[in-house]
Design a protein around this motif. Structure first.
Motif, PDB file in Angstrom:
ATOM      1  N   THR A  43       0.834  -1.204   0.000  1.00 14.84           N
ATOM      2  CA  THR A  43       0.000   0.000   0.000  1.00 14.84           C
ATOM      3  C   THR A  43       0.869   1.254   0.000  1.00 14.84           C
ATOM      4  N   THR A  44       1.938   1.235   0.779  1.00 16.11           N
ATOM      5  CA  THR A  44       2.861   2.374   0.808  1.00 16.11           C
ATOM      6  C   THR A  44       3.466   2.620  -0.563  1.00 16.11           C
ATOM      7  N   THR A  45       3.870   1.540  -1.244  1.00 18.90           N
ATOM      8  CA  THR A  45       4.441   1.659  -2.584  1.00 18.90           C
ATOM      9  C   THR A  45       3.418   2.203  -3.567  1.00 18.90           C
ATOM     10  N   THR A  46       2.195   1.695  -3.476  1.00 21.48           N
ATOM     11  CA  THR A  46       1.134   2.146  -4.373  1.00 21.48           C
ATOM     12  C   THR A  46       0.850   3.630  -4.184  1.00 21.48           C
ATOM     13  N   LEU A  47       0.775   4.078  -2.937  1.00 19.29           N
ATOM     14  CA  LEU A  47       0.534   5.494  -2.666  1.00 19.29           C
ATOM     15  C   LEU A  47       1.670   6.366  -3.204  1.00 19.29           C
ATOM     16  N   SER A  48       2.886   5.888  -3.076  1.00 15.48           N
ATOM     17  CA  SER A  48       4.033   6.623  -3.619  1.00 15.48           C
ATOM     18  C   SER A  48       3.909   6.739  -5.136  1.00 15.48           C
ATOM     19  N   ASN A  49       3.523   5.643  -5.790  1.00 14.98           N
ATOM     20  CA  ASN A  49       3.391   5.645  -7.253  1.00 14.98           C
ATOM     21  C   ASN A  49       2.306   6.603  -7.723  1.00 14.98           C
ATOM     22  N   ILE A  50       1.132   6.508  -7.101  1.00 10.87           N
ATOM     23  CA  ILE A  50       0.019   7.335  -7.558  1.00 10.87           C
ATOM     24  C   ILE A  50       0.259   8.810  -7.237  1.00 10.87           C
ATOM     25  N   ARG A  51       0.983   9.081  -6.156  1.00 14.13           N
ATOM     26  CA  ARG A  51       1.321  10.464  -5.816  1.00 14.13           C
ATOM     27  C   ARG A  51       2.280  11.047  -6.854  1.00 14.13           C
ATOM     28  N   ASN A 121      -0.526  -3.676  -5.546  1.00 11.53           N
ATOM     29  CA  ASN A 121      -1.565  -4.628  -5.131  1.00 11.53           C
ATOM     30  C   ASN A 121      -2.331  -5.224  -6.303  1.00 11.53           C
ATOM     31  N   ASP A 122      -2.110  -4.696  -7.491  1.00  6.34           N
ATOM     32  CA  ASP A 122      -2.814  -5.163  -8.688  1.00  6.34           C
ATOM     33  C   ASP A 122      -2.154  -6.443  -9.194  1.00  6.34           C
ATOM     34  N   PRO A 123      -2.850  -7.583  -9.149  1.00  2.00           N
ATOM     35  CA  PRO A 123      -2.227  -8.846  -9.554  1.00  2.00           C
ATOM     36  C   PRO A 123      -1.879  -8.922 -11.036  1.00  2.00           C
ATOM     37  N   GLY A 124      -2.505  -8.088 -11.860  1.00  2.00           N
ATOM     38  CA  GLY A 124      -2.233  -8.138 -13.297  1.00  2.00           C
ATOM     39  C   GLY A 124      -1.473  -6.941 -13.821  1.00  2.00           C
ATOM     40  N   ALA A 125      -0.867  -6.158 -12.923  1.00  3.10           N
ATOM     41  CA  ALA A 125      -0.238  -4.902 -13.321  1.00  3.10           C
ATOM     42  C   ALA A 125       0.918  -5.080 -14.298  1.00  3.10           C
ATOM     43  N   LYS A 126       1.750  -6.071 -14.054  1.00  2.00           N
ATOM     44  CA  LYS A 126       2.915  -6.258 -14.933  1.00  2.00           C
ATOM     45  C   LYS A 126       2.500  -6.622 -16.353  1.00  2.00           C
ATOM     46  N   ILE A 165      -7.107  10.509 -10.335  1.00  3.82           N
ATOM     47  CA  ILE A 165      -6.953   9.127 -10.789  1.00  3.82           C
ATOM     48  C   ILE A 165      -7.107   8.195  -9.591  1.00  3.82           C
ATOM     49  N   GLY A 166      -7.487   6.954  -9.856  1.00  4.72           N
ATOM     50  CA  GLY A 166      -7.639   5.969  -8.796  1.00  4.72           C
ATOM     51  C   GLY A 166      -7.562   4.561  -9.352  1.00  4.72           C
ATOM     52  N   GLU A 167      -7.486   3.596  -8.470  1.00  2.00           N
ATOM     53  CA  GLU A 167      -7.418   2.192  -8.871  1.00  2.00           C
ATOM     54  C   GLU A 167      -8.790   1.726  -9.361  1.00  2.00           C
ATOM     55  N   GLU A 168      -8.816   1.153 -10.553  1.00  2.00           N
ATOM     56  CA  GLU A 168     -10.070   0.638 -11.103  1.00  2.00           C
ATOM     57  C   GLU A 168     -10.041  -0.881 -11.140  1.00  2.00           C
ATOM     58  N   GLY A 180      -7.117  -5.188 -13.149  1.00  2.00           N
ATOM     59  CA  GLY A 180      -6.943  -3.746 -13.250  1.00  2.00           C
ATOM     60  C   GLY A 180      -7.843  -3.078 -14.275  1.00  2.00           C
ATOM     61  N   THR A 181      -7.533  -1.826 -14.565  1.00  2.00           N
ATOM     62  CA  THR A 181      -8.367  -1.008 -15.432  1.00  2.00           C
ATOM     63  C   THR A 181      -8.449  -1.549 -16.862  1.00  2.00           C
ATOM     64  N   ASN A 182      -9.598  -1.371 -17.505  1.00  2.00           N
ATOM     65  CA  ASN A 182      -9.761  -1.859 -18.876  1.00  2.00           C
ATOM     66  C   ASN A 182      -9.360  -0.825 -19.919  1.00  2.00           C
TER      67      ASN A 182
END
Length: 232
Positions: A43-51, A121-126, A165-168, A180-182
């Protein structure tokens, strides 16, 4: 001098069972702590990325007279350039994410990192390349499927409570069923937030701050900046 032989005694079966039981209890207590710590780190990593991605949007605004970027969305937006991100494959199946080359989007020159477009946290992000979606309520009306220009950031009434922006999540409302997002666009009429943080969603807001919150419970407020407002 006659040496006495030492008599070595091992553990009895009962003693071994007691030790095993104690180890099992300790493992049961410690393992959830490790799981929570791992999720907290993600979660910390995700917040850093989105920020950081939100900062890229701010730099874009500075270069474009406070204007927010154009946005491609839906199947007609496949392969469309000049959007905040670029996607080569749109998924409307409700079970898989789209495919993105974020380096071809207009925000990329301000961030120069593909990694920050992904949620830890997104399992399909890569595989997809993108976890975050743009707030559909920021496009100019009337909304048109395929490609839209956006409003000026300064015209938003409540930038501190309106999502940028936010996680979809493309399917379901449970952690296990979401991908993740479509298309990198969160349509307020058809789409939903991912809930990868114990029911929470990572969001970046127009004023630059980012946080995790239960966005589904406050959907209209997050999308419009005001629970009493409508999007389009």
């Amino acid at each position: 001098m006659k040496l006495k032989k030492l008599k070595l005694e091992g553990f009895t079966l009962i003693e071994l069972l007691v030790v095993i039981a104690i180890i099992s209890i300790l493992a049961g207590l410690i393992f959830p702590v490790f799981v929570k710590a791992k999720l907290a780190a993600k979660t910390t990593t995700t917040l850093s990325n989105i920020r950081q991605l939100g900062m890229g949007f701010s730099l874009y605004e500075e270069d474009n007279d406070d204007g927010l970027p154009n946005v491609a969305d839906g199947f007609p937006g496949v392969g469309r350039l000049d959007g905040w991100t670029y996607y080569s494959e749109f998924s409307n199946s409700g079970s898989t994410a789209g495919k993105f080359d974020v380096s071809r989007g207009t925000i990329y020159q301000y961030v120069n990192s593909k990694q920050i477009y992904q949620s830890a946290n997104d399992p399909g992000a890569k595989e997809s390349g993108l976890s975050f979606a743009y707030n559909g309520c920021l496009v100019k009306t009337p909304f048109q499927l395929g490609f839209n220009s956006s409003i000026n950031a300064g015209s938003a009434a409540n930038p501190s409570s309106m999502m940028l922006i936010g996680e979809e999540g493309t399917s379901g409302s449970l952690f296990a069923s979401q991908s993740g997002t479509n298309d990198g666009f969160l349509n307020p009429e058809t789409d939903q937030f991912a809930e990868w943080h114990s029911g929470g969603t990572a969001l970046a807001f127009l004023d630059g701050h980012a946080k995790v919150m239960k966005a589904r419970d406050r959907f209209r407020e997050v999308m419009n900046g005001d629970p009493n407002s409508i999007c389009w």
